[in-house]
Design a protein around this motif. Structure first.
Motif, PDB file in Angstrom:
ATOM      1  N   TYR A 196       0.859  -1.181   0.000  1.00  0.00           N
ATOM      2  CA  TYR A 196       0.000   0.000   0.000  1.00  0.00           C
ATOM      3  C   TYR A 196       0.898   1.234   0.000  1.00  0.00           C
ATOM      4  O   TYR A 196       1.727   1.415   0.883  1.00  0.00           O
ATOM      5  CB  TYR A 196      -0.901   0.002   1.233  1.00  0.00           C
ATOM      6  CG  TYR A 196      -1.854   1.183   1.273  1.00  0.00           C
ATOM      7  CD1 TYR A 196      -3.100   1.108   0.647  1.00  0.00           C
ATOM      8  CD2 TYR A 196      -1.497   2.364   1.909  1.00  0.00           C
ATOM      9  CE1 TYR A 196      -3.964   2.195   0.670  1.00  0.00           C
ATOM     10  CE2 TYR A 196      -2.353   3.453   1.932  1.00  0.00           C
ATOM     11  CZ  TYR A 196      -3.593   3.367   1.317  1.00  0.00           C
ATOM     12  OH  TYR A 196      -4.449   4.445   1.335  1.00  0.00           O
ATOM     13  N   ARG A 197       0.738   2.063  -1.025  1.00  0.00           N
ATOM     14  CA  ARG A 197       1.613   3.232  -1.153  1.00  0.00           C
ATOM     15  C   ARG A 197       0.904   4.268  -2.013  1.00  0.00           C
ATOM     16  O   ARG A 197       0.690   4.054  -3.210  1.00  0.00           O
ATOM     17  CB  ARG A 197       2.940   2.827  -1.787  1.00  0.00           C
ATOM     18  CG  ARG A 197       3.953   3.941  -1.907  1.00  0.00           C
ATOM     19  CD  ARG A 197       5.188   3.478  -2.651  1.00  0.00           C
ATOM     20  NE  ARG A 197       5.963   2.514  -1.894  1.00  0.00           N
ATOM     21  CZ  ARG A 197       6.405   1.352  -2.382  1.00  0.00           C
ATOM     22  NH1 ARG A 197       6.107   0.997  -3.614  1.00  0.00           N
ATOM     23  NH2 ARG A 197       7.120   0.543  -1.635  1.00  0.00           N
ATOM     24  N   HIS A 216       7.089   2.930  -8.184  1.00  0.00           N
ATOM     25  CA  HIS A 216       5.876   2.556  -8.898  1.00  0.00           C
ATOM     26  C   HIS A 216       6.212   1.779 -10.180  1.00  0.00           C
ATOM     27  O   HIS A 216       5.487   0.861 -10.567  1.00  0.00           O
ATOM     28  CB  HIS A 216       5.057   3.801  -9.229  1.00  0.00           C
ATOM     29  CG  HIS A 216       4.618   4.571  -8.024  1.00  0.00           C
ATOM     30  ND1 HIS A 216       3.868   4.010  -7.012  1.00  0.00           N
ATOM     31  CD2 HIS A 216       4.835   5.871  -7.651  1.00  0.00           C
ATOM     32  CE1 HIS A 216       3.624   4.913  -6.082  1.00  0.00           C
ATOM     33  NE2 HIS A 216       4.207   6.047  -6.439  1.00  0.00           N
ATOM     34  N   VAL A 217       7.319   2.161 -10.807  1.00  0.00           N
ATOM     35  CA  VAL A 217       7.750   1.452 -12.017  1.00  0.00           C
ATOM     36  C   VAL A 217       8.062  -0.007 -11.698  1.00  0.00           C
ATOM     37  O   VAL A 217       7.745  -0.916 -12.487  1.00  0.00           O
ATOM     38  CB  VAL A 217       8.971   2.146 -12.646  1.00  0.00           C
ATOM     39  CG1 VAL A 217       9.608   1.261 -13.720  1.00  0.00           C
ATOM     40  CG2 VAL A 217       8.565   3.481 -13.255  1.00  0.00           C
ATOM     41  N   ARG A 218       8.654  -0.268 -10.543  1.00  0.00           N
ATOM     42  CA  ARG A 218       8.961  -1.651 -10.168  1.00  0.00           C
ATOM     43  C   ARG A 218       7.688  -2.481 -10.002  1.00  0.00           C
ATOM     44  O   ARG A 218       7.676  -3.677 -10.307  1.00  0.00           O
ATOM     45  CB  ARG A 218       9.791  -1.681  -8.886  1.00  0.00           C
ATOM     46  CG  ARG A 218      11.221  -1.229  -9.088  1.00  0.00           C
ATOM     47  CD  ARG A 218      12.050  -1.332  -7.823  1.00  0.00           C
ATOM     48  NE  ARG A 218      12.190  -2.704  -7.362  1.00  0.00           N
ATOM     49  CZ  ARG A 218      13.060  -3.580  -7.849  1.00  0.00           C
ATOM     50  NH1 ARG A 218      13.858  -3.222  -8.850  1.00  0.00           N
ATOM     51  NH2 ARG A 218      13.147  -4.794  -7.349  1.00  0.00           N
ATOM     52  N   VAL A 265      -9.458  -7.612  -9.476  1.00  0.00           N
ATOM     53  CA  VAL A 265     -10.534  -6.623  -9.582  1.00  0.00           C
ATOM     54  C   VAL A 265      -9.975  -5.208  -9.534  1.00  0.00           C
ATOM     55  O   VAL A 265     -10.616  -4.257  -9.985  1.00  0.00           O
ATOM     56  CB  VAL A 265     -11.580  -6.822  -8.467  1.00  0.00           C
ATOM     57  CG1 VAL A 265     -12.320  -8.142  -8.631  1.00  0.00           C
ATOM     58  CG2 VAL A 265     -10.948  -6.727  -7.079  1.00  0.00           C
ATOM     59  N   SER A 266      -8.765  -5.053  -9.004  1.00  0.00           N
ATOM     60  CA  SER A 266      -8.126  -3.732  -8.960  1.00  0.00           C
ATOM     61  C   SER A 266      -7.897  -3.162 -10.353  1.00  0.00           C
ATOM     62  O   SER A 266      -7.759  -1.946 -10.513  1.00  0.00           O
ATOM     63  CB  SER A 266      -6.790  -3.811  -8.216  1.00  0.00           C
ATOM     64  OG  SER A 266      -6.974  -4.150  -6.866  1.00  0.00           O
ATOM     65  N   ALA A 297      -2.272   2.227  -6.962  1.00  0.00           N
ATOM     66  CA  ALA A 297      -2.628   2.696  -8.305  1.00  0.00           C
ATOM     67  C   ALA A 297      -1.805   2.025  -9.393  1.00  0.00           C
ATOM     68  O   ALA A 297      -2.328   1.627 -10.434  1.00  0.00           O
ATOM     69  CB  ALA A 297      -2.478   4.217  -8.375  1.00  0.00           C
ATOM     70  N   ALA A 298      -0.497   1.895  -9.159  1.00  0.00           N
ATOM     71  CA  ALA A 298       0.352   1.265 -10.174  1.00  0.00           C
ATOM     72  C   ALA A 298      -0.027  -0.204 -10.356  1.00  0.00           C
ATOM     73  O   ALA A 298      -0.014  -0.731 -11.473  1.00  0.00           O
ATOM     74  CB  ALA A 298       1.821   1.399  -9.791  1.00  0.00           C
TER      75      ALA A 298
END
Length: 246
Positions: free
Chosen positions: A82-83, A93-95, A128-129, A138-139
């Motif tokens: 969670y971030r 986020h790229v990772r 479902v995300s 989000a990523a």
């Protein structure tokens, strides 16, 4: 849904949903190879473990080149902490995108030759995300949306030799559930938001994966199978002030 003699590779198959998928394929008679960076805390009976970082393309290609046969590939490795977007550098986020979207592409391409020879199957573990806003992950949600689209494109490009489908998975009760939902009371509260009244068990996801990989699903490709207990109750239903009794 007999898979006797089939060779199944499950990435991220050492715990949680992945372990449930691996157990289900073992139960269907398959020879199962599970891949992860670290070995399972609890050994999975009748499976072979191979240490593998699915983000390392060279290692992935060497791994598949060394296998004599692959009938089914389950791209399950993934996840994210969670971030909130503004609480981390873009590289973090790229990772998440690399693990949840680019790695399944790399693994699928490495397995392509094996799967084409045997007219095999790929099962993606989606979420479902990928179909709703995912604040805090989000990523991850964006990657899972991309994964579902990638699977549909693969299903067209690689037909008729390889079937490709996605499991769109909801909330699952695993050994890591307390990190997401809290104690037993928290899990129970979250379960009440699911129409079927409970979180999925890893075996529920495993059974769906076995179905998609089996001859029972021989005419299913490019599909997204919802494994979410009926979805999420719309928030407006609880917020509305009319027709409460009906």
């Amino acid at each position: 849904m007999d898979l006797d003699g089939k060779v199944v590779v499950v990435t991220g198959g050492t715990r949680g949903v992945g372990a449930g998928i691996a157990r289900s394929f073992v139960g269907a008679g398959a020879e199962v190879i599970v891949c992860a960076r670290r070995p399972p805390d609890v050994p999975l009976p009748k499976t072979e473990f191979v240490a593998l970082d699915v983000r390392d393309g060279d290692c992935v290609r060497r791994f598949f080149a060394g296998l004599p046969r692959v009938d089914v590939l389950v791209n399950n490795a993934g996840g994210a902490p969670y971030r909130l977007l503004t609480q981390a550098e873009p590289e973090r986020h790229v990772r998440v995108l690399e693990l949840n979207l680019l790695a399944p592409l790399t693994v699928s391409l490495a397995a392509y030759g094996h799967l084409k020879r045997v007219r095999g199957s790929i099962v993606m573990t989606g979420s479902v995300s990928g179909g709703r806003p995912s604040p805090g992950t989000a990523a991850y949600g964006a990657a899972k949306a991309g994964l579902e689209n990638l699977a549909r494109s693969m299903a067209v490009e690689w037909a008729p030799d390889i079937r490709v489908n996605t499991l769109v998975v909801g909330m699952v009760r695993t050994e890591r559930s307390p990190l997401h939902y809290g104690d037993d009371e928290g899990v129970a509260a979250v379960s009440r938001t699911v129409p079927l009244g409970r979180l999925a068990e890893p075996s529920d996801v495993g059974a769906a994966a076995v179905f998609l990989a089996s001859d029972a699903a021989a005419y299913i490709s490019g599909a997204s199978l919802l494994v979410h207990g009926g979805g999420e109750r719309p928030a407006f239903l609880d917020a509305a002030t009319v027709n409460k009794e009906t």
